[in-house]
Design a protein around this motif. Structure first.
Motif, PDB file in Angstrom:
ATOM      1  N   ALA A   4     -11.556   8.538 -16.861  1.00 20.86           N
ATOM      2  CA  ALA A   4     -10.562   7.428 -16.505  1.00 20.86           C
ATOM      3  C   ALA A   4      -9.976   7.908 -15.624  1.00 20.86           C
ATOM      4  N   VAL A   5      -9.309   9.278 -15.617  1.00 29.36           N
ATOM      5  CA  VAL A   5      -8.493   9.677 -14.577  1.00 29.36           C
ATOM      6  C   VAL A   5      -8.954  10.071 -13.329  1.00 29.36           C
ATOM      7  N   LEU A   6     -10.569  10.458 -13.291  1.00 27.50           N
ATOM      8  CA  LEU A   6     -11.106  10.517 -12.182  1.00 27.50           C
ATOM      9  C   LEU A   6     -11.365   9.392 -11.352  1.00 27.50           C
ATOM     10  N   LYS A   7     -11.468   8.138 -12.098  1.00 23.46           N
ATOM     11  CA  LYS A   7     -11.603   6.847 -11.332  1.00 23.46           C
ATOM     12  C   LYS A   7     -10.528   6.170 -10.832  1.00 23.46           C
ATOM     13  N   ALA A   8      -9.278   6.531 -11.401  1.00 18.87           N
ATOM     14  CA  ALA A   8      -7.886   6.143 -11.161  1.00 18.87           C
ATOM     15  C   ALA A   8      -7.582   6.520  -9.577  1.00 18.87           C
ATOM     16  N   PRO A   9      -6.930   5.411  -8.690  1.00 18.98           N
ATOM     17  CA  PRO A   9      -6.428   5.593  -7.637  1.00 18.98           C
ATOM     18  C   PRO A   9      -5.453   6.706  -7.482  1.00 18.98           C
ATOM     19  N   GLN A  10      -4.805   7.105  -8.280  1.00 17.18           N
ATOM     20  CA  GLN A  10      -3.769   8.027  -8.285  1.00 17.18           C
ATOM     21  C   GLN A  10      -3.910   8.572  -9.695  1.00 17.18           C
ATOM     22  N   PRO A  11      -4.593   9.988 -10.024  1.00 17.62           N
ATOM     23  CA  PRO A  11      -4.730  10.472 -11.246  1.00 17.62           C
ATOM     24  C   PRO A  11      -3.617  10.839 -11.888  1.00 17.62           C
ATOM     25  N   VAL A  12      -2.446  11.420 -11.258  1.00 17.40           N
ATOM     26  CA  VAL A  12      -1.158  11.827 -11.659  1.00 17.40           C
ATOM     27  C   VAL A  12      -0.352  10.511 -12.594  1.00 17.40           C
ATOM     28  N   LEU A  13      -0.480   9.484 -11.789  1.00 18.29           N
ATOM     29  CA  LEU A  13       0.166   8.266 -12.245  1.00 18.29           C
ATOM     30  C   LEU A  13      -0.582   7.751 -13.583  1.00 18.29           C
ATOM     31  N   LYS A  14      -1.822   8.009 -13.401  1.00 19.95           N
ATOM     32  CA  LYS A  14      -2.584   7.784 -14.735  1.00 19.95           C
ATOM     33  C   LYS A  14      -2.412   8.519 -15.834  1.00 19.95           C
ATOM     34  N   ILE A  15      -2.234   9.762 -15.711  1.00 17.47           N
ATOM     35  CA  ILE A  15      -1.881  10.699 -16.726  1.00 17.47           C
ATOM     36  C   ILE A  15      -0.568  10.254 -17.189  1.00 17.47           C
ATOM     37  N   LEU A  16       0.563   9.881 -16.622  1.00 20.20           N
ATOM     38  CA  LEU A  16       2.072   9.736 -16.765  1.00 20.20           C
ATOM     39  C   LEU A  16       1.982   8.505 -17.662  1.00 20.20           C
ATOM     40  N   THR A  17       1.328   7.443 -17.194  1.00 19.91           N
ATOM     41  CA  THR A  17       1.323   5.946 -17.770  1.00 19.91           C
ATOM     42  C   THR A  17       0.617   6.138 -19.043  1.00 19.91           C
ATOM     43  N   ASP A  18      -0.570   7.037 -19.190  1.00 18.67           N
ATOM     44  CA  ASP A  18      -1.242   6.943 -20.430  1.00 18.67           C
ATOM     45  C   ASP A  18      -0.318   7.870 -21.459  1.00 18.67           C
ATOM     46  N   ALA A  19       0.606   8.478 -20.937  1.00 20.67           N
ATOM     47  CA  ALA A  19       1.434   9.547 -22.025  1.00 20.67           C
ATOM     48  C   ALA A  19       2.489   8.729 -22.210  1.00 20.67           C
TER      49      ALA A  19
END
Length: 578
Positions: free
Chosen positions: A299-314
């Motif tokens: 999911a992180v690989l497919k996200a437009p901005q991977p760091v934002l994806k990590i932050l929002t998931d956490a």
């Protein structure tokens, strides 16, 4: 002003005059400010966040973590060689003036010209990469949070606004920028530390150490058609270190700002080295924290901005947005001081005739080179225009910045290695380790120059082409071609117009020393370097000089201010605090 401060003030301005220049910029920066400027431009959160997707697809977590350690060590060696030269030659010109001073006399202008243009290219590309990265972060964050529809044109518009804000801040006095460094240091240390703690603490679960330090992922092409299959995993890993190498970049700001730094021969080299070491530690902590906190790798690989994806998931959408704003503030400060460093390099290059001399003007109201600030921002915007037609133009810009700057770092280091007789070391010296460290630094720069010109996406199309070799080829063709066509007839590598001003300044240094030493130490106790007994001048003062050229009176002390000029002036001084 204490006697020690007076001593260093005279030494700073005297050393600059000996190199052929008068003091034009205001010296109000301390070691902390010099460190803060380079540390802010490196800004690990900037490079890691904007190139996190590149790192995941070009080697994955294992290359990102191990590659960071390897790159940090080699970059520290490069920084050590540069710091040794900076201690000897503290001018805003930085690498190109170092190349001039260290090369043989006949070839000195040529090496200064080539180094200056590669450094100029790298400086512009760094500012472009930072501010374009910030514009992209703003666009993708807005897309994820409220459904904003980004486009290349809109991102370019955001870039224009960001650059305008940086220009506005750089038009204020040096004192204003000096205070902003404190904010930047706090954001890039305390702020990044809080971000790492928050994402680790709030993550529902954590990846294991095997994933973080050894997982390899090849996203350079379709499944089983990436460069790991077509070439080898080593090829992917080598190109993947671009994220780390681009992040730890721009520390030559310590050199470009040394004419505004007090105790420059000592504090500027320390500022350069400490910024690399500090960035290496903070960056490793941030990378590890983000990788451990990944919840779904695909999911992180497919996200437009991977760091934002990590932050929002956490941390949830709200918490992720707050942390992303913190990252954007760090990136904004990084771009601000990148333009500051950029303008100082252009100021020095214009002073020496490398670019139009009209750019070398210090505004007496703002105490800054306004024209080079505007010129640098304009060039940075123009370099971002290819993004309108290519989706990978940003990665090309980062490669240009990395190669351009590191080539300009490597040339003077190589000059000092090949012609050691021209290298008279300052207070900071590596001793017997100088040559081995310089050799390793040059080899590493040669390695990354080749690697970052290679394609990183398969298949290679107009959209995935790495246009770094094309851009570097154009700049190289211009630099070499312009030298042989016309620059060799007039470019001398240093400014001839300032020599008499600097000679006059040297004449006044002894008189100023006498005056200041008398008002500082009225009790007769002198802490300044003693020359007592020379022509009756008091202890702590410099010998009064007659000035002039080689026809000075017999017995005067001769001091060289460069290859073209020699004057009779104050005795040579040791750079040490008494």
């Amino acid at each position: 002003m204490s006697s020690s401060e007076v001593n260093f003030k005279i030494q700073d301005e005297g050393r600059l005059a000996e190199l052929g220049y008068t003091q034009e910029l205001t010296r109000e920066w301390s070691l902390l400010h010099n460190f803060g400027a380079s540390f802010s431009i490196i800004s690990v959160v900037t490079g890691i966040t904007t190139l996190f997707m590149y790192g995941l697809n070009t080697g994955g977590p294992g290359v990102m973590t191990v590659g960071w350690i390897v790159v940090s060590l080699f970059t520290l060696l490069i920084g050590m060689s540069m710091a040794e030269i900076l201690s000897s030659i503290p001018t805003s010109g930085g690498p190109y003036f170092w190349a001039y001073m260290l090369a043989p006399q006949a070839q000195a202008p040529f090496f200064a010209w080539i180094t200056g243009w590669f450094n100029l290219l790298g400086q512009i590309a760094v500012t472009t990469g930072i501010d374009f990265g910030l514009a992209t972060l703003i666009s993708t964050t807005a897309q994820v949070i409220n459904g904003y529809n980004p486009s290349a044109g809109k991102t370019l518009g955001i870039l224009a606004v960001v650059l305008t804000s940086h220009v506005a801040l750089n038009l204020f006095s040096v004192r204003t920028l000096r205070y902003m460094i404190y904010t930047s240091i706090a954001l890039n240390t305390i702020g990044v530390g809080c971000l790492a703690i928050a994402v680790l603490a709030k993550a529902p679960h954590h990846q294991n150490s095997t994933f973080v330090f050894s997982k390899f992922h090849d996203g350079t092409g379709p499944p089983r058609e990436g460069w790991a299959t077509r070439a080898s995993p080593a090829y992917v890993a080598a190109t993947g270190v671009l994220m780390s190498q681009y992040t730890i970049l721009g520390f030559d700001a310590s050199a470009h700002l040394c004419e505004e730094t007090r105790k420059a021969v000592r504090d500027a080299p320390l500022g350069l080295l400490s910024s690399i070491a500090g960035s290496a530690v903070v960056g490793f902590i941030l990378i590890v924290a983000l990788l451990f906190s990944i919840q779904d790798f695909d999911a992180v690989l497919k996200a437009p901005q991977p760091v934002l994806k990590i932050l929002t998931d956490a941390c949830g959408e709200g918490g992720g947005l707050v942390l992303m704003i913190l990252i954007m503030l760090c990136v904004w400060h990084c771009g601000l001081f990148s333009l500051t460093s950029n303008s100082r390099m252009m100021f020095a290059f214009a002073r020496d005739g490398g670019i139009p001399h009209r750019l070398h003007i210090i505004d007496r109201g703002f105490h800054s080179p306004i024209r080079t600030v505007l010129f640098g921002a304009t060039c940075s915007f123009l370099l971002a225009l290819p993004s309108l037609g290519s989706s990978v133009a940003f990665y090309g810009t980062t490669s240009i910045a990395t190669i351009g700057l590191y080539l300009s770092y490597g040339i003077p280091v190589a000059m000092g290695l090949i012609w050691p007789r021209n290298f008279k070391r300052g207070p900071f010296t590596l001793g017997k380790a100088s040559k081995p460290i310089a050799a390793v630094a040059c080899l590493w720069i040669g390695f990354i120059t080749v690697i970052f010109c290679l394609p990183t996406q398969n298949p290679v199309t107009s959209q995935t082409l790495n246009y770094t070799p094309v851009a570097l080829g154009i700049v190289g063709l211009f630099a070499f071609g312009s030298w042989y066509l016309w620059a060799r007839h007039w470019f001398t590598g240093r400014c001839r117009n300032h020599c008499r001003i600097c000679i006059r300044q040297l004449d006044f240094l002894g008189e100023e020393m006498v005056y200041r030493s008398e008002i500082v130490d009225s009790d007769g106790h002198q802490r300044l370097k003693s020359n007592e007994g020379q022509n009756g001048f008091p202890e702590g003062s410099f010998k009064k000089v007659t000035g002039g050229f080689k026809d000075g009176k017999k017995g005067d002390n001769q001091i060289s201010v460069g290859r073209e000029f020699e004057v009779f002036s104050a005795p040579a001084r040791e750079y040490e605090e008494m």
